[in-house]
Write a protein that holds these residues in place. Structure first.
Motif, mmCIF file in Angstrom:
data_model
loop_
_atom_site.group_PDB
_atom_site.id
_atom_site.type_symbol
_atom_site.label_atom_id
_atom_site.label_comp_id
_atom_site.label_asym_id
_atom_site.label_seq_id
_atom_site.Cartn_x
_atom_site.Cartn_y
_atom_site.Cartn_z
ATOM 1 N N ALA A 29 59.817 100.340 -71.131
ATOM 2 C CA ALA A 29 60.155 100.780 -72.729
ATOM 3 C C ALA A 29 59.674 102.207 -72.799
ATOM 4 O O ALA A 29 60.598 103.114 -73.539
ATOM 5 C CB ALA A 29 59.761 99.752 -73.437
ATOM 6 N N ASP A 30 58.783 102.416 -72.371
ATOM 7 C CA ASP A 30 58.250 103.905 -72.628
ATOM 8 C C ASP A 30 58.131 104.942 -71.438
ATOM 9 O O ASP A 30 57.631 105.997 -71.358
ATOM 10 C CB ASP A 30 56.376 103.796 -72.974
ATOM 11 C CG ASP A 30 55.712 103.338 -71.907
ATOM 12 O OD1 ASP A 30 56.178 102.705 -70.837
ATOM 13 O OD2 ASP A 30 54.474 103.481 -71.988
ATOM 14 N N ASP A 31 58.932 104.577 -70.493
ATOM 15 C CA ASP A 31 59.176 105.439 -69.378
ATOM 16 C C ASP A 31 60.269 106.494 -69.628
ATOM 17 O O ASP A 31 61.276 106.288 -70.341
ATOM 18 C CB ASP A 31 59.484 104.563 -68.308
ATOM 19 C CG ASP A 31 58.420 104.064 -67.530
ATOM 20 O OD1 ASP A 31 57.141 104.766 -67.580
ATOM 21 O OD2 ASP A 31 58.411 103.149 -66.727
ATOM 22 N N VAL A 32 60.203 107.597 -68.730
ATOM 23 C CA VAL A 32 61.227 108.774 -68.807
ATOM 24 C C VAL A 32 61.552 108.646 -67.266
ATOM 25 O O VAL A 32 60.579 108.733 -66.162
ATOM 26 C CB VAL A 32 60.614 110.076 -69.167
ATOM 27 C CG1 VAL A 32 61.845 111.139 -68.873
ATOM 28 C CG2 VAL A 32 60.040 109.849 -70.685
ATOM 29 N N VAL A 33 62.855 108.591 -66.908
ATOM 30 C CA VAL A 33 63.267 108.763 -65.540
ATOM 31 C C VAL A 33 63.590 110.262 -65.503
ATOM 32 O O VAL A 33 64.296 110.794 -66.147
ATOM 33 C CB VAL A 33 64.483 107.954 -65.185
ATOM 34 C CG1 VAL A 33 64.916 108.221 -63.763
ATOM 35 C CG2 VAL A 33 63.948 106.570 -65.535
ATOM 36 N N ILE A 34 63.047 110.940 -64.349
ATOM 37 C CA ILE A 34 63.430 112.423 -64.080
ATOM 38 C C ILE A 34 63.776 112.459 -62.775
ATOM 39 O O ILE A 34 63.310 112.316 -61.806
ATOM 40 C CB ILE A 34 62.009 113.301 -64.101
ATOM 41 C CG1 ILE A 34 61.340 112.805 -65.816
ATOM 42 C CG2 ILE A 34 62.189 114.631 -64.209
ATOM 43 C CD1 ILE A 34 59.977 113.315 -65.793
ATOM 44 N N ASP A 35 65.076 113.453 -62.704
ATOM 45 C CA ASP A 35 65.625 113.905 -61.646
ATOM 46 C C ASP A 35 64.813 115.061 -61.300
ATOM 47 O O ASP A 35 65.016 116.235 -62.119
ATOM 48 C CB ASP A 35 67.093 114.230 -61.516
ATOM 49 C CG ASP A 35 67.863 112.967 -61.843
ATOM 50 O OD1 ASP A 35 67.449 111.965 -61.454
ATOM 51 O OD2 ASP A 35 69.154 112.857 -62.219
ATOM 52 N N VAL A 77 61.301 105.205 -76.080
ATOM 53 C CA VAL A 77 60.761 107.110 -76.142
ATOM 54 C C VAL A 77 61.848 107.460 -77.090
ATOM 55 O O VAL A 77 63.010 107.546 -77.018
ATOM 56 C CB VAL A 77 61.603 107.438 -74.643
ATOM 57 C CG1 VAL A 77 61.248 108.674 -74.495
ATOM 58 C CG2 VAL A 77 60.363 106.659 -73.432
ATOM 59 N N SER A 78 60.981 108.333 -77.986
ATOM 60 C CA SER A 78 61.822 109.270 -78.915
ATOM 61 C C SER A 78 61.656 110.802 -78.612
ATOM 62 O O SER A 78 62.513 111.489 -79.096
ATOM 63 C CB SER A 78 61.254 108.709 -80.277
ATOM 64 O OG SER A 78 59.989 109.070 -80.507
ATOM 65 N N LYS A 79 60.473 111.205 -77.834
ATOM 66 C CA LYS A 79 60.528 112.449 -77.757
ATOM 67 C C LYS A 79 61.247 113.429 -76.843
ATOM 68 O O LYS A 79 61.324 114.409 -76.804
ATOM 69 C CB LYS A 79 58.865 112.693 -77.087
ATOM 70 C CG LYS A 79 58.285 114.074 -77.079
ATOM 71 C CD LYS A 79 56.933 114.117 -76.525
ATOM 72 C CE LYS A 79 56.343 115.605 -76.535
ATOM 73 N NZ LYS A 79 55.011 115.609 -75.919
ATOM 74 N N GLU A 134 62.988 112.932 -54.858
ATOM 75 C CA GLU A 134 64.300 113.193 -55.829
ATOM 76 C C GLU A 134 64.134 112.607 -57.154
ATOM 77 O O GLU A 134 64.911 113.174 -57.963
ATOM 78 C CB GLU A 134 65.778 112.695 -55.146
ATOM 79 C CG GLU A 134 65.644 111.052 -55.044
ATOM 80 C CD GLU A 134 66.937 110.870 -54.127
ATOM 81 O OE1 GLU A 134 67.968 111.614 -54.513
ATOM 82 O OE2 GLU A 134 67.014 109.730 -53.527
ATOM 83 N N ARG A 135 63.489 112.117 -57.288
ATOM 84 C CA ARG A 135 63.552 111.125 -58.699
ATOM 85 C C ARG A 135 61.971 110.715 -59.045
ATOM 86 O O ARG A 135 61.233 110.013 -57.978
ATOM 87 C CB ARG A 135 64.368 110.135 -58.706
ATOM 88 C CG ARG A 135 64.623 109.911 -60.332
ATOM 89 C CD ARG A 135 65.908 108.627 -60.507
ATOM 90 N NE ARG A 135 67.136 109.593 -60.133
ATOM 91 C CZ ARG A 135 67.859 109.343 -59.090
ATOM 92 N NH1 ARG A 135 67.437 108.343 -58.307
ATOM 93 N NH2 ARG A 135 68.961 109.885 -58.868
ATOM 94 N N ILE A 136 61.474 110.638 -60.242
ATOM 95 C CA ILE A 136 60.217 109.998 -60.648
ATOM 96 C C ILE A 136 60.482 109.251 -61.837
ATOM 97 O O ILE A 136 61.214 109.631 -62.848
ATOM 98 C CB ILE A 136 59.010 110.942 -60.706
ATOM 99 C CG1 ILE A 136 57.857 110.221 -60.715
ATOM 100 C CG2 ILE A 136 59.209 112.051 -61.698
ATOM 101 C CD1 ILE A 136 56.674 111.264 -60.446
ATOM 102 N N VAL A 137 59.649 108.190 -62.209
ATOM 103 C CA VAL A 137 59.824 107.384 -63.314
ATOM 104 C C VAL A 137 58.007 107.456 -63.999
ATOM 105 O O VAL A 137 57.244 106.978 -63.239
ATOM 106 C CB VAL A 137 60.057 105.847 -63.194
ATOM 107 C CG1 VAL A 137 59.959 105.075 -64.498
ATOM 108 C CG2 VAL A 137 61.361 105.741 -62.308
ATOM 109 N N VAL A 138 57.972 107.895 -65.236
ATOM 110 C CA VAL A 138 56.768 108.253 -65.825
ATOM 111 C C VAL A 138 56.816 107.770 -67.182
ATOM 112 O O VAL A 138 57.433 107.998 -67.921
ATOM 113 C CB VAL A 138 56.335 110.071 -65.530
ATOM 114 C CG1 VAL A 138 55.328 110.160 -66.166
ATOM 115 C CG2 VAL A 138 56.614 110.473 -64.389
#
Length: 354
Positions: A29-35, A77-79, A134-138
């Protein structure tokens, strides 16, 4: 559910990095997926890939200087939002409640920070994999905003080389009227020159190579001292408030300590173990001088550094490479044959799919 990822990994200390497929966790729920678009290449990556610090667990996917775009966010995530340009540095988690974390110094987390690769995820026990992928989850707490004023390619190394030099300069309140010396002109040293100059200090480079003078001045040095010249070192005695030592291997600290003023500090940001030759106690006692160390930086001060860079137009001097060139890049790093940081274009993964 997991996410299938392409990347490059080391499978032993003696074999080259090769294409590797692995899984990222399903976003929390608090993660950001980044390419990931770009990832800097740090000497720590090489140390880890080759198990030179004797703790590597294979396979390891290095890379902790990541710039990319948000492709998804968790429900809490709101930021950040999809499409944002963001960065991820050396850490992806910490305990969030110890005395260090409470001060915004997650790198000194009493329970140990979770690093971007080669660490165990605090929640599920899985190994972390870094930015040669190629991608990370943080977790959103460890994601950094990247201004559109920054070139994302040359901003990538700010996430390690940048913050590693920025943090001690800020901690020791370097600014106008400070006299600062930087030891070593590499990935960290060239950022130290840029930051110290932008903070208003009078800046000197210590170097063993006379040929580096013009380059040092281009990067912000007001003076250059040839550390192999006894007369130049004698002339520099008692001159500096602060020495930023970026050399990552054993070297004699005593000649540099002699150039510090009373109450001056010599800060090590390279992992020099053990310190040899022996430091002369008189060099410290008779000038109330200090030898200190500094490790990367916390998330808040990393964001501060990125915002400062955007305001002052500061980025890292880089050489772009394809992912497939990483093993050659490592060999060139060993020869200091890069000005001043390699950055991987992750779009190159499409040229040789894993």
């Amino acid at each position: 559910m997991t996410i299938d990822i392409r990347g490059y990994a080391a499978h032993s200390a003696t074999t080259p990095l090769t294409p590797y497929r692995f899984e990222r966790r399903d976003p929390r729920a608090d993660d950001v997926v980044i390419d990931i678009l770009y990832c800097g290449v740090c000497h720590s990556d090489l140390h880890t890939a080759r198990n030179e610090w004797h703790g590597t667990k294979y396979p390891v996917v290095p890379g902790h200087e990541m710039i990319g775009k948000v492709s998804a966010v968790g429900s809490k995530v709101s930021k950040f939002k999809v499409g944002d340009m963001v960065g991820v540095g050396c850490m992806v988690d910490s305990c969030q409640h110890c005395t260090a974390c409470d001060r915004g110094l997650e790198q000194y987390c009493v329970e140990g920070a979770t690093f971007s690769y080669g660490s165990k995820d605090r929640q599920d026990g899985r190994m972390t994999y870094g930015g040669y992928s190629e991608r990370i989850v943080v977790s959103d707490k460890f994601v950094l905003s990247i201004s559109d004023k920054l070139d994302p390619k040359s901003a990538a190394p700010l996430l390690c080389a940048g913050i590693t030099t920025w943090s001690p300069l800020r901690h020791w309140n370097i600014g106008k009227n400070s006299k600062v010396a930087v030891v070593g002109l590499g990935g960290l040293g060239h950022m130290g020159l840029k930051f110290a100059k932008a903070l208003g200090a009078e800046v000197t480079l210590f170097t063993r190579s006379p040929s580096k003078e013009d380059e040092a001045r281009r990067l912000g040095a007001d003076h250059v001292v040839l550390s192999t010249d006894p007369e130049q070192m004698k002339a520099a005695a008692g001159r500096f408030d602060f020495i930023l030592d970026t050399v990552p291997h054993q070297h004699d600290l005593n000649p540099y300590l002699a150039t510090l003023k009373i109450d001056g500090v010599h800060v090590l940001v390279g992992l020099v173990e053990p310190i040899e030759p022996t430091v002369h106690a008189a060099s410290i006692i008779f000038g109330r001088r200090s030898i200190a160390g500094s490790l990367i930086g916390g998330i808040a001060e990393t964001q501060e550094m990125l915002d400062f860079c955007a305001e002052h137009g500061i980025t890292c001097d880089v050489e772009m490479i394809d992912m497939q060139y990483i093993n050659e890049a490592y060999e060139r790093m060993l020869k200091s044959d890069v000005r001043y940081r390699f950055v991987i274009d992750l779009a190159s993964l499409d040229k040789n799919p894993a």
